[in-house]
Structures are given as C-alpha cells and as structure tokens.
Design a protein around this motif. Structure first.
Motif, mmCIF file in Angstrom:
data_model
loop_
_atom_site.group_PDB
_atom_site.id
_atom_site.type_symbol
_atom_site.label_atom_id
_atom_site.label_comp_id
_atom_site.label_asym_id
_atom_site.label_seq_id
_atom_site.Cartn_x
_atom_site.Cartn_y
_atom_site.Cartn_z
ATOM 1 N N THR A 44 0.832 -1.195 0.000
ATOM 2 C CA THR A 44 0.000 0.000 0.000
ATOM 3 C C THR A 44 0.874 1.256 0.000
ATOM 4 O OG1 THR A 44 -0.157 0.005 2.424
ATOM 5 C CG2 THR A 44 -1.911 -1.140 1.204
ATOM 6 N N ALA A 45 0.299 2.325 -0.533
ATOM 7 C CA ALA A 45 0.962 3.626 -0.563
ATOM 8 C C ALA A 45 -0.092 4.699 -0.346
ATOM 9 C CB ALA A 45 1.674 3.832 -1.896
ATOM 10 N N THR A 46 0.286 5.765 0.365
ATOM 11 C CA THR A 46 -0.671 6.832 0.661
ATOM 12 C C THR A 46 -0.566 8.016 -0.291
ATOM 13 O OG1 THR A 46 0.849 7.758 2.288
ATOM 14 C CG2 THR A 46 -0.848 6.233 3.107
ATOM 15 N N SER A 47 0.312 7.923 -1.294
ATOM 16 C CA SER A 47 0.446 8.994 -2.286
ATOM 17 C C SER A 47 1.038 8.418 -3.565
ATOM 18 C CB SER A 47 1.369 10.103 -1.759
ATOM 19 O OG SER A 47 2.701 9.617 -1.665
ATOM 20 N N ALA A 48 0.890 9.166 -4.653
ATOM 21 C CA ALA A 48 1.480 8.740 -5.925
ATOM 22 C C ALA A 48 3.001 8.676 -5.796
ATOM 23 C CB ALA A 48 1.066 9.697 -7.042
ATOM 24 N N ARG A 49 3.571 9.610 -5.076
ATOM 25 C CA ARG A 49 5.028 9.614 -4.895
ATOM 26 C C ARG A 49 5.500 8.356 -4.163
ATOM 27 N NH1 ARG A 49 8.884 14.311 -2.297
ATOM 28 N NH2 ARG A 49 10.745 13.043 -2.392
ATOM 29 N N GLU A 50 4.818 8.024 -3.090
ATOM 30 C CA GLU A 50 5.160 6.811 -2.339
ATOM 31 C C GLU A 50 4.977 5.573 -3.223
ATOM 32 O OE1 GLU A 50 3.507 4.487 1.608
ATOM 33 O OE2 GLU A 50 3.251 6.669 1.544
ATOM 34 N N ALA A 51 3.938 5.572 -4.038
ATOM 35 C CA ALA A 51 3.678 4.447 -4.943
ATOM 36 C C ALA A 51 4.794 4.319 -5.982
ATOM 37 C CB ALA A 51 2.332 4.627 -5.631
ATOM 38 N N GLU A 52 5.287 5.447 -6.480
ATOM 39 C CA GLU A 52 6.365 5.404 -7.463
ATOM 40 C C GLU A 52 7.635 4.801 -6.872
ATOM 41 O OE1 GLU A 52 6.331 9.428 -8.948
ATOM 42 O OE2 GLU A 52 4.627 8.990 -10.261
ATOM 43 N N PHE A 53 7.899 5.059 -5.597
ATOM 44 C CA PHE A 53 9.034 4.412 -4.925
ATOM 45 C C PHE A 53 8.820 2.906 -4.850
ATOM 46 C CE2 PHE A 53 9.794 8.683 -2.891
ATOM 47 C CZ PHE A 53 11.048 8.890 -3.458
ATOM 48 N N VAL A 62 -0.885 -5.544 -10.869
ATOM 49 C CA VAL A 62 -2.043 -4.640 -10.884
ATOM 50 C C VAL A 62 -1.781 -3.493 -9.920
ATOM 51 C CG1 VAL A 62 -4.539 -4.431 -10.430
ATOM 52 C CG2 VAL A 62 -3.611 -6.579 -11.339
ATOM 53 N N VAL A 63 -2.210 -2.294 -10.319
ATOM 54 C CA VAL A 63 -2.217 -1.154 -9.414
ATOM 55 C C VAL A 63 -3.651 -0.638 -9.332
ATOM 56 C CG1 VAL A 63 -1.540 0.474 -11.242
ATOM 57 C CG2 VAL A 63 -1.231 1.113 -8.845
ATOM 58 N N VAL A 64 -4.117 -0.414 -8.103
ATOM 59 C CA VAL A 64 -5.438 0.156 -7.840
ATOM 60 C C VAL A 64 -5.182 1.518 -7.209
ATOM 61 C CG1 VAL A 64 -7.599 -0.093 -6.554
ATOM 62 C CG2 VAL A 64 -6.425 -2.137 -7.429
ATOM 63 N N ALA A 65 -5.648 2.592 -7.858
ATOM 64 C CA ALA A 65 -5.350 3.936 -7.362
ATOM 65 C C ALA A 65 -6.607 4.788 -7.253
ATOM 66 C CB ALA A 65 -4.342 4.621 -8.283
ATOM 67 N N ASP A 66 -6.685 5.522 -6.160
ATOM 68 C CA ASP A 66 -7.746 6.502 -5.971
ATOM 69 C C ASP A 66 -7.500 7.670 -6.918
ATOM 70 O OD1 ASP A 66 -10.012 7.700 -4.771
ATOM 71 O OD2 ASP A 66 -8.736 8.830 -3.393
ATOM 72 N N HIS A 67 -8.566 8.320 -7.340
ATOM 73 C CA HIS A 67 -8.415 9.431 -8.284
ATOM 74 C C HIS A 67 -7.925 10.704 -7.616
ATOM 75 C CE1 HIS A 67 -10.068 12.753 -10.919
ATOM 76 N NE2 HIS A 67 -9.056 12.246 -11.569
ATOM 77 N N LEU A 68 -8.604 11.148 -6.569
ATOM 78 C CA LEU A 68 -8.261 12.429 -5.949
ATOM 79 C C LEU A 68 -7.399 12.219 -4.712
ATOM 80 C CD1 LEU A 68 -11.663 14.294 -6.289
ATOM 81 C CD2 LEU A 68 -9.624 14.508 -7.727
ATOM 82 N N MET A 69 -6.136 12.670 -4.825
ATOM 83 C CA MET A 69 -5.198 12.569 -3.710
ATOM 84 C C MET A 69 -4.381 13.850 -3.657
ATOM 85 S SD MET A 69 -3.691 8.705 -4.087
ATOM 86 C CE MET A 69 -3.246 8.839 -5.824
ATOM 87 N N PRO A 70 -3.981 14.267 -2.466
ATOM 88 C CA PRO A 70 -3.108 15.440 -2.371
ATOM 89 C C PRO A 70 -1.777 15.167 -3.076
ATOM 90 C CG PRO A 70 -3.877 14.754 -0.192
ATOM 91 C CD PRO A 70 -4.311 13.713 -1.168
ATOM 92 N N GLY A 71 -1.236 16.172 -3.726
ATOM 93 C CA GLY A 71 0.067 16.019 -4.362
ATOM 94 C C GLY A 71 0.028 15.302 -5.697
#
Length: 142
Positions: A44-53, A62-71
């Motif tokens: 799990t990741a709490t941001s796109a940046r964390e997910a990219e790491f 598979v990646v499941v991502a929320d649409h609206l996130m800060p940053g």
C-alpha cells in the motif's frame, strides 16, 4: 463432501501475485488491503510519490489507485504507470466518472477498469483477479 478451498495466505512457500494499492485515506487503504491480502501480496501507498518508490522496488501485476489525492491525482499517476509498466493493469477508484475523465482513462491511461465509490469488496476482489489474468495474458503474448 467437498473440501474448503485452501488459502495461499498462510503458506509462505506459495508465491502470490503482487498488487499495489494507492489511496490517501488510511481507512480505505486498510479496507482494500484486507480484502485483497487473502489472495495477493499487497503493498500500500498513501500517495502517488510513495507508490512510485514502491514501483521501483518490486514488480506489480495490478495497481489500484484513488483518483483524488493530495500532491497529484490518480489518473495522472496511472498514465505514468502505463508508460513505464505497460503490462501492469490499472484500476482507478473514483467518486464520479465524468465523460471527459472516461475518455482520458481510455485514451491515455488505458485503464483495465474503474470502480465507483462506494466500492464493494467483492467487486474489488473480482476485478483484481481478472486484472491479474489480463496481465498474465499480456505478458505471454508480448
């Protein structure tokens, strides 16, 4: 008498497919993770940046991502995922799919599916299972 299916979760020798889940809301992230971890290796990741790491450290089917996130929003993140990891299947979670967003999801992100909130855990699990199969077919035919 039929036997109950055996879960891979308790057997560390069984390699499970890796799934990345991205959402800035910890309760949703935990709920999605709990629903998926019975069958998958969930990160799990709490941001796109964390997910990219996370994407640099491990291969995900598979990646499941929320649409609206800060940053940064999930759609832009999924577009980048398509460019860097074309076989990884992408699922967007959103509160509302506007027509222009639907068009972008098809043209730019090539989403496998999108889920509208509130997400039913049975739908999430089924879609991720199907997305893993789609990933495997894409890799096999590449």
């Amino acid at each position: 008498m039929s036997e109950a299916p055996v879960s891979n979760a308790a057997d560390p020798t069984v390699k499970r497919d890796a799934i990345l889940v991205v959402d800035d809301e910890r309760p949703i992230l935990d709920m999605f993770g709990s629903a998926l971890e019975t069958q998958f290796d969930v990160v799990t990741a709490t941001s796109a940046r964390e997910a990219e790491f996370a994407l640099r450290k491990k291969a995900f089917k598979v990646v499941v991502a929320d649409h609206l996130m800060p940053g940064g929003n999930g759609m832009s993140f999924l577009v980048r995922c398509r460019e860097e990891y074309p076989h990884m299947q992408r699922v967007l979670v959103t509160g509302y799919m506007k027509p222009e967003m639907l068009l972008r999801s098809v043209n730019e992100a090539a989403l496998y599916r999108y889920l509208l909130k509130p997400v039913q855990m049975t739908d999430l699990l089924r879609i991720v299972q199907d997305a893993v199969r789609a990933h495997d077919v894409a890799v096999k035919t590449a």
